[in-house]
Design an enzyme around this catalytic site. Structure first.
Site, PDB file in Angstrom:
ATOM      1  N   GLY A   1     -33.375  57.500 -36.976  1.00  0.00           N
ATOM      2  CA  GLY A   1     -33.157  57.871 -35.324  1.00  0.00           C
ATOM      3  C   GLY A   1     -33.204  59.241 -35.467  1.00  0.00           C
ATOM      4  O   GLY A   1     -32.194  59.792 -34.287  1.00  0.00           O
TER       5      GLY A   1
ATOM      6  N   GLU B   1     -37.559  53.080 -45.889  1.00  0.00           N
ATOM      7  CA  GLU B   1     -36.586  53.695 -44.870  1.00  0.00           C
ATOM      8  C   GLU B   1     -35.553  54.669 -45.013  1.00  0.00           C
ATOM      9  O   GLU B   1     -34.979  54.973 -46.211  1.00  0.00           O
ATOM     10  CB  GLU B   1     -35.603  52.532 -44.430  1.00  0.00           C
ATOM     11  CG  GLU B   1     -35.974  51.170 -43.144  1.00  0.00           C
ATOM     12  CD  GLU B   1     -35.125  50.964 -42.567  1.00  0.00           C
ATOM     13  OE1 GLU B   1     -35.660  50.862 -41.322  1.00  0.00           O
ATOM     14  OE2 GLU B   1     -34.610  51.288 -42.131  1.00  0.00           O
TER      15      GLU B   1
ATOM     16  N   HIS C   1     -29.637  47.722 -45.450  1.00  0.00           N
ATOM     17  CA  HIS C   1     -29.298  48.754 -45.042  1.00  0.00           C
ATOM     18  C   HIS C   1     -29.035  50.355 -45.681  1.00  0.00           C
ATOM     19  O   HIS C   1     -27.402  50.098 -45.627  1.00  0.00           O
ATOM     20  CB  HIS C   1     -29.560  48.713 -43.100  1.00  0.00           C
ATOM     21  CG  HIS C   1     -30.246  49.631 -42.377  1.00  0.00           C
ATOM     22  ND1 HIS C   1     -29.664  50.480 -42.304  1.00  0.00           N
ATOM     23  CD2 HIS C   1     -30.919  49.579 -41.907  1.00  0.00           C
ATOM     24  CE1 HIS C   1     -30.371  51.507 -41.052  1.00  0.00           C
ATOM     25  NE2 HIS C   1     -31.412  50.794 -40.732  1.00  0.00           N
TER      26      HIS C   1
ATOM     27  N   SER D   1     -38.050  56.719 -37.289  1.00  0.00           N
ATOM     28  CA  SER D   1     -38.511  57.337 -36.515  1.00  0.00           C
ATOM     29  C   SER D   1     -39.881  56.623 -35.608  1.00  0.00           C
ATOM     30  O   SER D   1     -40.709  57.760 -35.567  1.00  0.00           O
ATOM     31  CB  SER D   1     -37.791  58.409 -36.340  1.00  0.00           C
ATOM     32  OG  SER D   1     -37.008  58.368 -36.140  1.00  0.00           O
TER      33      SER D   1
ATOM     34  N   GLU E   1     -27.444  52.672 -43.225  1.00  0.00           N
ATOM     35  CA  GLU E   1     -25.966  52.305 -42.729  1.00  0.00           C
ATOM     36  C   GLU E   1     -25.367  51.954 -43.276  1.00  0.00           C
ATOM     37  O   GLU E   1     -23.815  52.202 -43.435  1.00  0.00           O
ATOM     38  CB  GLU E   1     -26.638  52.496 -41.454  1.00  0.00           C
ATOM     39  CG  GLU E   1     -27.285  53.351 -40.380  1.00  0.00           C
ATOM     40  CD  GLU E   1     -27.998  52.546 -39.351  1.00  0.00           C
ATOM     41  OE1 GLU E   1     -27.602  51.654 -39.006  1.00  0.00           O
ATOM     42  OE2 GLU E   1     -29.028  53.362 -39.138  1.00  0.00           O
TER      43      GLU E   1
ATOM     44  N   ASN F   1     -35.127  46.044 -35.535  1.00  0.00           N
ATOM     45  CA  ASN F   1     -33.536  45.845 -36.158  1.00  0.00           C
ATOM     46  C   ASN F   1     -32.554  46.732 -35.072  1.00  0.00           C
ATOM     47  O   ASN F   1     -32.544  47.794 -34.799  1.00  0.00           O
ATOM     48  CB  ASN F   1     -33.420  46.822 -37.223  1.00  0.00           C
ATOM     49  CG  ASN F   1     -31.801  47.127 -37.462  1.00  0.00           C
ATOM     50  OD1 ASN F   1     -31.122  46.182 -37.227  1.00  0.00           O
ATOM     51  ND2 ASN F   1     -31.831  47.403 -38.250  1.00  0.00           N
ATOM     52  N   TRP F   2     -32.233  45.818 -34.176  1.00  0.00           N
ATOM     53  CA  TRP F   2     -31.457  46.182 -33.020  1.00  0.00           C
ATOM     54  C   TRP F   2     -30.199  46.820 -33.624  1.00  0.00           C
ATOM     55  O   TRP F   2     -28.749  47.182 -32.614  1.00  0.00           O
ATOM     56  CB  TRP F   2     -30.971  44.914 -32.258  1.00  0.00           C
ATOM     57  CG  TRP F   2     -32.482  44.206 -31.239  1.00  0.00           C
ATOM     58  CD1 TRP F   2     -33.239  45.330 -31.447  1.00  0.00           C
ATOM     59  CD2 TRP F   2     -32.551  43.623 -30.289  1.00  0.00           C
ATOM     60  NE1 TRP F   2     -34.051  44.051 -30.351  1.00  0.00           N
ATOM     61  CE2 TRP F   2     -33.358  43.430 -29.613  1.00  0.00           C
ATOM     62  CE3 TRP F   2     -31.299  41.814 -29.795  1.00  0.00           C
ATOM     63  CZ2 TRP F   2     -33.613  42.350 -28.573  1.00  0.00           C
ATOM     64  CZ3 TRP F   2     -31.992  41.800 -29.153  1.00  0.00           C
ATOM     65  CH2 TRP F   2     -33.262  41.305 -28.222  1.00  0.00           C
ATOM     66  N   LYS F   3     -29.219  46.754 -34.692  1.00  0.00           N
ATOM     67  CA  LYS F   3     -28.306  47.045 -34.717  1.00  0.00           C
ATOM     68  C   LYS F   3     -27.314  46.718 -34.045  1.00  0.00           C
ATOM     69  O   LYS F   3     -27.152  45.810 -33.580  1.00  0.00           O
ATOM     70  CB  LYS F   3     -28.227  48.634 -35.042  1.00  0.00           C
ATOM     71  CG  LYS F   3     -29.291  49.488 -35.790  1.00  0.00           C
ATOM     72  CD  LYS F   3     -29.446  51.006 -36.261  1.00  0.00           C
ATOM     73  CE  LYS F   3     -30.740  50.910 -36.785  1.00  0.00           C
ATOM     74  NZ  LYS F   3     -31.093  52.101 -37.239  1.00  0.00           N
TER      75      LYS F   3
ATOM     76  N   GLY G   1     -36.168  50.083 -35.405  1.00  0.00           N
ATOM     77  CA  GLY G   1     -34.951  50.973 -34.308  1.00  0.00           C
ATOM     78  C   GLY G   1     -34.428  51.005 -33.545  1.00  0.00           C
ATOM     79  O   GLY G   1     -35.467  50.264 -32.243  1.00  0.00           O
ATOM     80  N   GLY G   2     -34.513  51.565 -33.014  1.00  0.00           N
ATOM     81  CA  GLY G   2     -34.498  52.740 -31.309  1.00  0.00           C
ATOM     82  C   GLY G   2     -35.721  51.714 -30.664  1.00  0.00           C
ATOM     83  O   GLY G   2     -35.274  51.234 -29.691  1.00  0.00           O
TER      84      GLY G   2
END
Ligand code: PGA
Length: 280
Positions: free
Chosen positions: A193, A187, A115, A232, A117, A26-28, A253-254
């Protein structure tokens, strides 16, 4: 008729088999087009050097990079490319939204919905998420539904209540055929993150509860779908997570923004999955 091991769902639209284990980047709101191209080129090299990993991978780039990434990966159709969101209607006056038809038009195979966010910063509700899932799955795409509790809810011992309520509301009224094309992603918001992933014990306990509830709500076929963990994840912690019986992959993500960490994470996750003797 209820679906069960004896009576599997057999009618209606159906997406191809969903990979297990499944590692979804998930590159956001990250990576410009040139960076996405660079990533894809490195990904193609890795897939050639180490076969057997690519068909467990998926990437959700920004909407702007979506068609570039599908084009870049056209010779690797086993890697699914998808969107970070999707509307339920085919077209219309919905500024800023993407329709299922638009996703299919550029070769996307899935869309992420719900998500945290989007729930926290853009007012996404369970009702809207429910409509999105119906639109996505009716169009033969896979929906990746994210659910998870906040840090406050976790501290107050409300994790299961919150997560299972989100699950029930977001999947309300789905047919078995729609539900079969939904991948769930647990999640916990406190893990996203933060560098503080849920322990395998905490994650497994929740995944087991999610699987049981989803099976009750939507039938055995859907209940066997992959349940991803997100928050994470990194190459160093994925092996133990994937050894757990009900953790079938990750939403990343990251660690998905760099090819080295994304690829190592998938490789180590596959090793954990295999070490536990789980069925692909
Ligand atoms: P993270 O994000 O891996 O950077 O924690 C996961 C997600 O939000 O899907």
């Amino acid at each position: 008729m209820n679906c069960s091991a004896k009576n599997p769902c057999s009618t209606g639209k159906m997406t191809g088999k969903i990979p297990k284990p499944f590692f979804v980047a998930n590159w956001k709101m990250n990576l410009l087009t040139a960076e996405a191209v660079e990533f894809c080129q490195a990904l193609k090299n890795r897939a050639q050097e180490t076969p057997g990993v690519a068909h467990h991978l998926a990437i959700a780039p920004s909407a702007i990079a979506l068609s570039t990434v599908t084009e870049q990966l056209k010779n690797l159709p086993e890697i699914l490319v998808g969107s970070q969101n999707c509307h339920w209607l085919e077209s219309g006056a919905h500024t800023g939204e993407l329709s299922p038809a638009m996703l299919k038009d550029v070769g996307a195979g899935f869309a992420i919905v719900g998500h945290s966010e989007r729930r926290a910063f853009y007012g996404e509700t369970d009702a809207a998420i429910n409509s999105r899932i119906k639109g996505i799955t009716d169009n033969g795409l896979i929906a990746i539904l994210c659910i998870g509790e906040t840090e406050d809810e976790y501290r107050n011992g409300r994790s299961k209540e919150v997560v299972l309520n989100q699950l029930a509301a977001s999947t309300s009224g789905l047919t078995h055929e729609q539900a079969r094309n939904v991948v769930l992603a647990y999640e916990p918001v406190w893990a996203i993150g933060t560098g503080l992933a849920a322990t395998p014990e905490i994650a497994e306990d929740m995944h087991k509860a999610i699987r049981e509830r989803y099976t009750q709500l939507c039938g055995e076929c859907a209940g066997n779908n992959p349940i991803l963990y997100g928050g994470s994840t990194k190459p160093e912690n994925i092996f133990e997570l994937l050894k757990c019986p009900n953790i079938d992959g990750a939403l990343i993500g990251g660690a998905s923004l760099k090819i080295n960490s994304f690829w190592s994470l998938a490789e180590n996750g596959l090793k954990g999955y295999e070490a536990a003797g789980k069925r692909k």
